[in-house]
Design a protein around this motif. Structure first.
Motif, PDB file in Angstrom:
ATOM      1  N   ALA A 236      17.646 -28.157 127.813  1.00  0.00           N
ATOM      2  CA  ALA A 236      16.836 -26.939 127.867  1.00  0.00           C
ATOM      3  C   ALA A 236      15.923 -26.762 126.666  1.00  0.00           C
ATOM      4  CB  ALA A 236      17.762 -25.720 127.980  1.00  0.00           C
ATOM      5  N   THR A 237      16.144 -27.530 125.613  1.00  0.00           N
ATOM      6  CA  THR A 237      15.432 -27.301 124.354  1.00  0.00           C
ATOM      7  C   THR A 237      13.921 -27.371 124.515  1.00  0.00           C
ATOM      8  OG1 THR A 237      17.292 -28.196 123.096  1.00  0.00           O
ATOM      9  CG2 THR A 237      15.175 -28.089 121.981  1.00  0.00           C
ATOM     10  N   GLY A 238      13.440 -28.386 125.239  1.00  0.00           N
ATOM     11  CA  GLY A 238      12.001 -28.582 125.350  1.00  0.00           C
ATOM     12  C   GLY A 238      11.295 -27.441 126.035  1.00  0.00           C
ATOM     13  N   CYS A 239      11.761 -27.057 127.234  1.00  0.00           N
ATOM     14  CA  CYS A 239      11.049 -26.013 127.964  1.00  0.00           C
ATOM     15  C   CYS A 239      11.209 -24.658 127.298  1.00  0.00           C
ATOM     16  CB  CYS A 239      11.492 -25.957 129.427  1.00  0.00           C
ATOM     17  SG  CYS A 239      13.142 -25.318 129.722  1.00  0.00           S
ATOM     18  N   PHE A 240      12.343 -24.424 126.608  1.00  0.00           N
ATOM     19  CA  PHE A 240      12.513 -23.132 125.943  1.00  0.00           C
ATOM     20  C   PHE A 240      11.602 -23.022 124.729  1.00  0.00           C
ATOM     21  CE2 PHE A 240      14.425 -19.877 123.286  1.00  0.00           C
ATOM     22  CZ  PHE A 240      14.719 -18.889 124.216  1.00  0.00           C
ATOM     23  N   SER A 241      11.474 -24.107 123.973  1.00  0.00           N
ATOM     24  CA  SER A 241      10.617 -24.053 122.785  1.00  0.00           C
ATOM     25  C   SER A 241       9.160 -23.822 123.155  1.00  0.00           C
ATOM     26  CB  SER A 241      10.760 -25.340 121.964  1.00  0.00           C
ATOM     27  OG  SER A 241      10.326 -26.459 122.717  1.00  0.00           O
ATOM     28  N   GLU A 242       8.745 -24.348 124.324  1.00  0.00           N
ATOM     29  CA  GLU A 242       7.372 -24.166 124.777  1.00  0.00           C
ATOM     30  C   GLU A 242       7.224 -22.956 125.696  1.00  0.00           C
ATOM     31  OE1 GLU A 242       5.899 -27.710 126.547  1.00  0.00           O
ATOM     32  OE2 GLU A 242       6.413 -28.983 124.837  1.00  0.00           O
ATOM     33  N   MET A 243       8.345 -22.337 126.080  1.00  0.00           N
ATOM     34  CA  MET A 243       8.349 -21.219 127.011  1.00  0.00           C
ATOM     35  C   MET A 243       7.553 -21.550 128.270  1.00  0.00           C
ATOM     36  SD  MET A 243      10.120 -18.478 126.799  1.00  0.00           S
ATOM     37  CE  MET A 243      11.640 -18.990 125.988  1.00  0.00           C
ATOM     38  N   THR A 244       7.807 -22.744 128.803  1.00  0.00           N
ATOM     39  CA  THR A 244       7.105 -23.222 129.985  1.00  0.00           C
ATOM     40  C   THR A 244       8.113 -23.811 130.967  1.00  0.00           C
ATOM     41  OG1 THR A 244       5.166 -23.781 128.646  1.00  0.00           O
ATOM     42  CG2 THR A 244       5.294 -24.744 130.843  1.00  0.00           C
ATOM     43  N   PRO A 245       8.084 -23.407 132.240  1.00  0.00           N
ATOM     44  CA  PRO A 245       8.986 -24.025 133.221  1.00  0.00           C
ATOM     45  C   PRO A 245       8.745 -25.529 133.321  1.00  0.00           C
ATOM     46  CG  PRO A 245       7.932 -22.069 134.132  1.00  0.00           C
ATOM     47  CD  PRO A 245       7.233 -22.377 132.846  1.00  0.00           C
ATOM     48  N   GLU A 246       9.788 -26.276 133.659  1.00  0.00           N
ATOM     49  CA  GLU A 246       9.633 -27.713 133.822  1.00  0.00           C
ATOM     50  C   GLU A 246      10.392 -28.186 135.051  1.00  0.00           C
ATOM     51  OE1 GLU A 246      11.183 -29.692 130.385  1.00  0.00           O
ATOM     52  OE2 GLU A 246      13.259 -29.514 131.030  1.00  0.00           O
ATOM     53  N   LEU A 247       9.901 -29.279 135.627  1.00  0.00           N
ATOM     54  CA  LEU A 247      10.531 -29.900 136.782  1.00  0.00           C
ATOM     55  C   LEU A 247      10.972 -31.297 136.370  1.00  0.00           C
ATOM     56  CD1 LEU A 247      11.197 -29.324 139.735  1.00  0.00           C
ATOM     57  CD2 LEU A 247       8.991 -30.306 140.356  1.00  0.00           C
ATOM     58  N   ASP A 248      12.276 -31.498 136.261  1.00  0.00           N
ATOM     59  CA  ASP A 248      12.840 -32.766 135.804  1.00  0.00           C
ATOM     60  C   ASP A 248      13.233 -33.602 137.017  1.00  0.00           C
ATOM     61  OD1 ASP A 248      13.864 -34.762 134.255  1.00  0.00           O
ATOM     62  OD2 ASP A 248      15.767 -33.764 133.862  1.00  0.00           O
ATOM     63  N   GLU A 249      12.803 -34.863 137.026  1.00  0.00           N
ATOM     64  CA  GLU A 249      13.081 -35.733 138.162  1.00  0.00           C
ATOM     65  C   GLU A 249      13.758 -37.014 137.688  1.00  0.00           C
ATOM     66  OE1 GLU A 249       9.187 -36.198 139.818  1.00  0.00           O
ATOM     67  OE2 GLU A 249       9.465 -34.504 141.161  1.00  0.00           O
ATOM     68  N   SER A 250      14.749 -37.452 138.462  1.00  0.00           N
ATOM     69  CA  SER A 250      15.465 -38.685 138.128  1.00  0.00           C
ATOM     70  C   SER A 250      16.093 -39.241 139.399  1.00  0.00           C
ATOM     71  CB  SER A 250      16.543 -38.418 137.069  1.00  0.00           C
ATOM     72  OG  SER A 250      17.474 -37.459 137.534  1.00  0.00           O
ATOM     73  N   MET A 251      16.416 -40.522 139.359  1.00  0.00           N
ATOM     74  CA  MET A 251      17.068 -41.178 140.495  1.00  0.00           C
ATOM     75  C   MET A 251      18.570 -41.240 140.239  1.00  0.00           C
ATOM     76  SD  MET A 251      14.659 -41.889 142.649  1.00  0.00           S
ATOM     77  CE  MET A 251      15.476 -43.058 143.749  1.00  0.00           C
ATOM     78  N   ILE A 252      19.361 -40.742 141.187  1.00  0.00           N
ATOM     79  CA  ILE A 252      20.825 -40.782 141.107  1.00  0.00           C
ATOM     80  C   ILE A 252      21.362 -41.374 142.401  1.00  0.00           C
ATOM     81  CG2 ILE A 252      22.933 -39.422 140.931  1.00  0.00           C
ATOM     82  CD1 ILE A 252      21.518 -37.455 139.202  1.00  0.00           C
ATOM     83  N   ARG A 253      22.017 -42.518 142.273  1.00  0.00           N
ATOM     84  CA  ARG A 253      22.595 -43.210 143.429  1.00  0.00           C
ATOM     85  C   ARG A 253      21.570 -43.374 144.553  1.00  0.00           C
ATOM     86  NH1 ARG A 253      26.786 -39.795 141.825  1.00  0.00           N
ATOM     87  NH2 ARG A 253      26.391 -38.309 143.512  1.00  0.00           N
ATOM     88  N   GLY A 254      20.358 -43.761 144.167  1.00  0.00           N
ATOM     89  CA  GLY A 254      19.317 -44.041 145.139  1.00  0.00           C
ATOM     90  C   GLY A 254      18.619 -42.826 145.701  1.00  0.00           C
ATOM     91  N   ALA A 255      18.966 -41.630 145.239  1.00  0.00           N
ATOM     92  CA  ALA A 255      18.345 -40.411 145.745  1.00  0.00           C
ATOM     93  C   ALA A 255      17.615 -39.697 144.617  1.00  0.00           C
ATOM     94  CB  ALA A 255      19.397 -39.486 146.357  1.00  0.00           C
TER      95      ALA A 255
END
Length: 543
Positions: A164-183
């Protein structure tokens, strides 16, 4: 279905409380299970209103000022389905400027993603936890899994949580994307900053109006006046905050003012104002407001100087309040509340500088998107050239050979640089396009698209960027007249078409549909690309 709204980014405690009351059924009747709608993105990007929530309840409500789902054609069927089967859904809607949902709080029309979930005890507990933290003066980040193994999971993260540190310091919403078990796992994180404390000294009608304004804005309000019975009149309500029959010492002990505290001294008594100001100016509070005539303020400052009490630079606002032409006590209170908000936001107050900035802390710049599907020998040079331009941010989308590409970018340190890995690139260029466009900040007028395998020189990038800034039209730049675009600038209005494209000549295809408005530029600048003479980049499409 009535709709209760609460904008999460910058949400006030009062709005969150109203939403919780609706979740608990206070003043609400429903024929079907209530559904909560959360805005995830607009035109493929997170933006300042991402995270805004609305409770959709089927049937009548005793509350006023609500939206009926019968008016929301875009959401009705999906919301009813979620209420019936309990499975959360992420839906995409195309909203016109006339849509009721635009008035709900989105602010602007476009392609919007909305997450729908049936309400329950877990949701109520999560929002209650956030409200409790905000009331305690602690900011939080609300996390929501939009897709993936834990879809629908909500968490309240502290600002020091690594996620949470990054979006809170910038006070900007963020959308985090990653691959987990092929999804694909997509997580929306929305920062909520506590409004802080407001200490008001005085018991007049303007003090009462100010207390009410600040309470409704989400401040933790403390009101003090040592004169007996002054805070028990009809003008006052204990619902607005702590009403303390005492002066600076008693209020300080109860409130413990800090760097997030705003103080307003308005007792209309010279002696009480002088006593209160001595304590207020010695506190960590960055804002101390003193309404009233300049002559009276001058006398108070003279006495404070004799007492050895002086404000820090920029701490004292006198006369307090923005110049609204206020005449009544309510208008005076509104001007002071507006000034407190402006100071907290680092603004001077006044008219918005330009259309479209109402939801943005600063004007977004044109973004740069670099696409590399594994042809890495010249990718680094493409990135270096982009970093020499005014593009911000610069998003590099990597495909199946991301590991080797990342190795080639080692050592490039710049806050504007963002790396996105899209392993589904082989399944179609649309995946790479969507991954890149999703990183374009909300408010950015458009993006410059560059080829990672045929780098354009920084002067060419600046030429395209300047032409786009001047005209606002699509700009296509090729090495030869009529050739495929090597770099191009597209306005945000064309993002939906770009996102739906599938071929390698997607940009040219879109430009052909808008050829009457597009600007074409011919480039011949191999000596300025940063490549050796025997590394002349070949004419190629963007991808």
């Amino acid at each position: 279905m009535p709709c209760y709204t609460a904008g999460v980014n910058g949400v006030s405690v009062v709005e969150l409380t109203e939403l919780l009351r609706a979740l608990e059924g206070e003043g609400v009747s429903s024929r079907t299970p209530p559904v909560l709608a959360t805005v995830a993105s607009l035109d493929g990007s997170v933006y300042a209103r991402a995270g805004a929530m609305a409770l959709l309840v089927s049937g009548a409500s005793s509350r006023s000022g609500v939206l009926d789902l019968e008016e929301l054609d875009e959401l009705r069927e999906q919301a009813l389905a979620v209420g019936q089967d309990g499975r959360p859904r992420l839906v995409r809607l195309s909203l016109s400027q006339e849509s009721v949902l635009v008035g709900w709080g989105l602010g602007l029309a476009g392609e919007v993603e909305v997450f729908l979930e049936r309400t329950g005890p877990g949701l109520r507990d999560c929002l209650a936890e956030a409200r409790s933290a905000l009331l305690g003066g602690r900011g939080v980040v609300l996390s929501l899994d939009l897709t993936g193994p834990n879809v629908g999971r909500r968490r309240v993260l502290s600002p020091d949580n690594p996620a949470a540190t990054g979006c809170f310091s910038e006070m900007t919403p963020e959308l985090d994307e990653s691959m987990i078990r092929g999804a694909m796992r997509r997580v929306l994180r929305c920062p909520i900053q506590a409004m802080g404390k407001a200490l008001i000294f005085g018991s007049s009608r303007d003090a009462a109006s100010l207390a009410r304004h600040l309470h409704e804005l989400g401040f933790s309000v403390f009101v003090g006046d040592p004169r007996r019975g002054r805070l028990r009149g009809a003008d006052w309500s204990p619902a607005w905050g702590a009403l303390i029959e005492g002066g600076w010492g008693q209020v300080r002990a109860a409130a413990n003012p800090d760097e997030e505290t705003s103080i307003v001294v308005m007792t209309h008594s010279f002696a009480l104002d002088l006593e209160t100001l001595q304590g207020a100016l010695a506190s960590p509070a960055p804002y101390v407001g003193l309404p009233g005539p300049r002559e009276r303020t001058g006398r108070l400052l003279g006495q404070l100087q004799l007492l050895g009490a002086a404000p820090r630079p920029g701490q004292l606002y006198a006369p307090a309040g923005l110049d609204l032409g206020a005449q009544t006590s309510r208008e005076t209170a509104l001007s002071v509340a507006a000034e407190i908000l402006a100071v907290r936001s680092g603004r001077r107050g006044g008219r918005a500088s330009r259309v479209g900035q109402a939801h943005s802390s600063r004007a977004a710049k044109v973004a740069g998107l670099i696409f590399s599907a594994g042809r890495r020998p010249v990718l680094r040079q493409a990135v270096v050239n982009a970093l020499e331009s005014r593009l911000e941010p610069i998003v590099v989308v990597l495909g199946g050979e991301a590991g080797r590409d990342l190795e080639g970018l080692r050592g490039l340190e710049d806050a504007r640089l963002r790396i996105v890995v899209e392993p589904r690139w082989r399944g179609g260029i649309r995946f790479a396009l969507e991954a890149g466009l999703r990183e374009v900040p909300w408010g950015a007028p458009g993006a410059v698209l560059l080829a990672g395998h045929a780098p354009a020189g920084s002067s060419s990038i600046e030429r395209v960027l300047s032409e786009f800034e001047r005209s606002g039209r699509p700009v296509l730049a090729a090495r030869t007249v009529g050739g495929a675009a090597q770099l191009s600038a597209l306005p945000r209005s064309l993002f939906p078409e770009l996102r739906a494209a599938s071929g390698e000549d997607a940009v040219d295809e879109i430009a052909s549909r808008h050829r009457d408005g597009a600007i074409r530029i011919s480039l011949s600048e191999s000596s300025r690309t940063g490549l050796a003479d025997d590394q002349e980049p070949r004419a190629a499409s963007l991808f």
